[in-house]
Scaffold this motif. Structure first.
Motif, mmCIF file in Angstrom:
data_model
loop_
_atom_site.group_PDB
_atom_site.id
_atom_site.type_symbol
_atom_site.label_atom_id
_atom_site.label_comp_id
_atom_site.label_asym_id
_atom_site.label_seq_id
_atom_site.Cartn_x
_atom_site.Cartn_y
_atom_site.Cartn_z
ATOM 1 N N PRO A 1 -0.686 -4.548 5.088
ATOM 2 C CA PRO A 1 -1.167 -5.862 4.659
ATOM 3 C C PRO A 1 -2.591 -5.772 4.119
ATOM 4 C CG PRO A 1 -0.151 -5.997 6.817
ATOM 5 C CD PRO A 1 -0.305 -4.537 6.510
ATOM 6 N N PRO B 1 -5.624 -8.270 3.234
ATOM 7 C CA PRO B 1 -6.091 -9.659 3.310
ATOM 8 C C PRO B 1 -6.890 -10.117 2.090
ATOM 9 C CG PRO B 1 -7.313 -8.281 4.837
ATOM 10 C CD PRO B 1 -6.237 -7.425 4.248
ATOM 11 N N ASP B 2 -7.449 -9.167 1.305
ATOM 12 C CA ASP B 2 -8.254 -9.510 0.130
ATOM 13 C C ASP B 2 -7.914 -8.534 -0.986
ATOM 14 O OD1 ASP B 2 -10.167 -10.068 -1.793
ATOM 15 O OD2 ASP B 2 -11.856 -9.366 -0.584
ATOM 16 N N GLY C 1 -7.620 -14.571 -0.911
ATOM 17 C CA GLY C 1 -7.098 -13.214 -0.731
ATOM 18 C C GLY C 1 -6.102 -12.793 -1.793
ATOM 19 N N ARG D 1 -1.017 -9.853 0.840
ATOM 20 C CA ARG D 1 -1.333 -10.120 2.249
ATOM 21 C C ARG D 1 -0.248 -9.606 3.181
ATOM 22 N NH1 ARG D 1 -2.140 -16.241 2.213
ATOM 23 N NH2 ARG D 1 -0.423 -15.956 0.758
#
Length: 151
Positions: A11, A13-14, A83, A101
């Motif tokens: 994953p 996030p950004d 993100g 994400r």
């Protein structure tokens, strides 16, 4: 971003923070109708600009035994959800969205009579892949690109 999660996906996030920097790029292009296969080798830089990242790719593409220089420029700007990103062509036209994400994203892009379906997967902090399936009246292609972070 050290541990890989569900199904070998990391994953992110950004997405803009993850992509920033220089990547080594290898791409295969398979023509499923004609059985030809091409190969690209080069580099991509995601450089900060005021509205996001400027993606500049340069290298050499070999198709049917002929090698030529190849370049491409895209813009990655923040998406509507924190993100995520919107990917645009160099002239500002929309290309596709990008949400990593969950470590994986599927996007689509209609182009004249063809349709491009892209799948993006992050495997770890230094590796990700895109696979584009292109179908239409004159195209039946699969483009697989592997990105490896440099330095």
């Amino acid at each position: 971003m050290d541990a890989v999660s569900d199904g070998g996906r990391l994953p992110v996030p950004d997405v803009l923070g993850f992509l920033a920097g220089r990547w080594r790029v290898t791409r295969t292009v398979r023509d499923l109708a004609g059985a030809d296969e091409g190969h690209f080798e080069g580099h991509t830089t995601f450089a900060p600009v005021p509205d996001g990242l400027l993606h500049e790719e340069a290298g050499e593409f070999t198709w049917q035994g002929v090698t030529r220089p190849a370049t491409r420029t895209l813009r990655f700007v923040p998406g509507s959800v924190p993100g995520t990103a919107e990917v645009r062509f160099a002239d500002g036209r929309p290309f596709h969205d990008l949400d990593l994400r969950g470590g994986r994203h599927i996007a689509g892009h209609p182009c004249a009579a063809d349709f491009y379906r892209g799948e993006f997967t992050v495997t770890d902090a230094d590796h990700w892949r895109s696979v584009w399936r292109v179908g239409g009246p004159k195209k039946d292609l699969v483009l697989t690109t592997d990105y490896v972070r440099e330095g």
